[in-house]
Design a protein around this motif. Structure first.
Motif, PDB file in Angstrom:
ATOM      1  N   GLY A   1       0.777  -1.226   0.000  1.00 36.91           N
ATOM      2  CA  GLY A   1       0.000   0.000   0.000  1.00 36.91           C
ATOM      3  C   GLY A   1       0.812   1.281   0.000  1.00 36.91           C
ATOM      4  O   GLY A   1       0.251   2.370  -0.005  1.00 36.91           O
ATOM      5  N   GLY A   2       2.133   1.172   0.008  1.00 32.31           N
ATOM      6  CA  GLY A   2       2.988   2.362  -0.031  1.00 32.31           C
ATOM      7  C   GLY A   2       3.130   2.897  -1.449  1.00 32.31           C
ATOM      8  O   GLY A   2       2.573   2.347  -2.399  1.00 32.31           O
ATOM      9  N   HIS A   3       3.856   3.982  -1.589  1.00 34.12           N
ATOM     10  CA  HIS A   3       4.102   4.590  -2.894  1.00 34.12           C
ATOM     11  C   HIS A   3       5.596   4.627  -3.172  1.00 34.12           C
ATOM     12  O   HIS A   3       6.388   4.873  -2.273  1.00 34.12           O
ATOM     13  CB  HIS A   3       3.569   6.026  -2.942  1.00 34.12           C
ATOM     14  N   GLU A   4       5.970   4.415  -4.417  1.00 33.20           N
ATOM     15  CA  GLU A   4       7.347   4.557  -4.879  1.00 33.20           C
ATOM     16  C   GLU A   4       7.356   5.487  -6.081  1.00 33.20           C
ATOM     17  O   GLU A   4       6.543   5.320  -6.991  1.00 33.20           O
ATOM     18  CB  GLU A   4       7.919   3.214  -5.339  1.00 33.20           C
ATOM     19  N   VAL A   5       8.256   6.447  -6.088  1.00 31.55           N
ATOM     20  CA  VAL A   5       8.416   7.314  -7.249  1.00 31.55           C
ATOM     21  C   VAL A   5       9.273   6.570  -8.263  1.00 31.55           C
ATOM     22  O   VAL A   5      10.369   6.120  -7.955  1.00 31.55           O
ATOM     23  CB  VAL A   5       9.083   8.650  -6.863  1.00 31.55           C
ATOM     24  N   LEU A   6       8.759   6.429  -9.480  1.00 24.08           N
ATOM     25  CA  LEU A   6       9.474   5.729 -10.533  1.00 24.08           C
ATOM     26  C   LEU A   6      10.312   6.670 -11.385  1.00 24.08           C
ATOM     27  O   LEU A   6      11.330   6.279 -11.926  1.00 24.08           O
ATOM     28  CB  LEU A   6       8.487   4.976 -11.432  1.00 24.08           C
ATOM     29  N   GLY A   7       9.881   7.912 -11.515  1.00 20.69           N
ATOM     30  CA  GLY A   7      10.642   8.859 -12.309  1.00 20.69           C
ATOM     31  C   GLY A   7      10.017  10.233 -12.319  1.00 20.69           C
ATOM     32  O   GLY A   7       8.821  10.386 -12.096  1.00 20.69           O
ATOM     33  N   VAL A   8      10.857  11.227 -12.592  1.00 22.87           N
ATOM     34  CA  VAL A   8      10.424  12.615 -12.694  1.00 22.87           C
ATOM     35  C   VAL A   8      11.176  13.232 -13.861  1.00 22.87           C
ATOM     36  O   VAL A   8      12.363  12.981 -14.042  1.00 22.87           O
ATOM     37  CB  VAL A   8      10.746  13.403 -11.402  1.00 22.87           C
ATOM     38  N   MET A   9      10.476  14.062 -14.661  1.00 23.00           N
ATOM     39  CA  MET A   9      11.106  14.711 -15.801  1.00 23.00           C
ATOM     40  C   MET A   9      10.460  16.076 -15.997  1.00 23.00           C
ATOM     41  O   MET A   9       9.253  16.213 -15.853  1.00 23.00           O
ATOM     42  CB  MET A   9      10.920  13.849 -17.048  1.00 23.00           C
ATOM     43  N   VAL A  10      11.267  17.081 -16.315  1.00 27.88           N
ATOM     44  CA  VAL A  10      10.768  18.422 -16.579  1.00 27.88           C
ATOM     45  C   VAL A  10      11.192  18.807 -17.989  1.00 27.88           C
ATOM     46  O   VAL A  10      12.327  18.584 -18.381  1.00 27.88           O
ATOM     47  CB  VAL A  10      11.317  19.448 -15.561  1.00 27.88           C
ATOM     48  N   GLY A  11      10.269  19.379 -18.750  1.00 28.20           N
ATOM     49  CA  GLY A  11      10.558  19.809 -20.110  1.00 28.20           C
ATOM     50  C   GLY A  11       9.940  21.169 -20.376  1.00 28.20           C
ATOM     51  O   GLY A  11       9.354  21.781 -19.483  1.00 28.20           O
TER      52      GLY A  11
END
Length: 93
Positions: free
Chosen positions: A21-31
């Motif tokens: 039930g937890g959350h994991e960040v898989l990726g972040v990208m800014v454009g």
């Protein structure tokens, strides 16, 4: 000049819900924008880093996102998210 100029930008982030039930960040990208090309590059980068077996993608109803999901996450279902993210400078809804 009294007016502040802001360059439009796009951002993408993906996370997943773990088995406990937890959350994991898989990726972040800014454009510079939220185009189909930008979204496709982001999803491909996740796949290249090993993301596989995606069965469901939930997100906003941005046409570029929907098209990118159909291109990159083959076989995954798409669902409009029922949770609206906080949008700066407006409060969460």
């Amino acid at each position: 000049m009294d007016r502040e100029w802001r360059r439009p930008f796009g951002s993408a982030h993906d996370d997943r819900i773990t088995e406990d039930g937890g959350h994991e960040v898989l990726g972040v990208m800014v454009g510079v924008s939220e185009t189909e090309v930008f979204r496709t590059q982001f999803l491909r980068s996740l796949r290249e880093r090993g993301l596989a077996g995606v069965r469901l993608v939930s997100g906003d109803h941005h046409l570029a996102l929907v098209k990118a999901i159909r291109k990159v996450m083959l076989g995954a279902a798409y669902q409009l998210s029922s949770v609206r993210d906080c949008e700066w400078p407006r409060p969460c809804r």
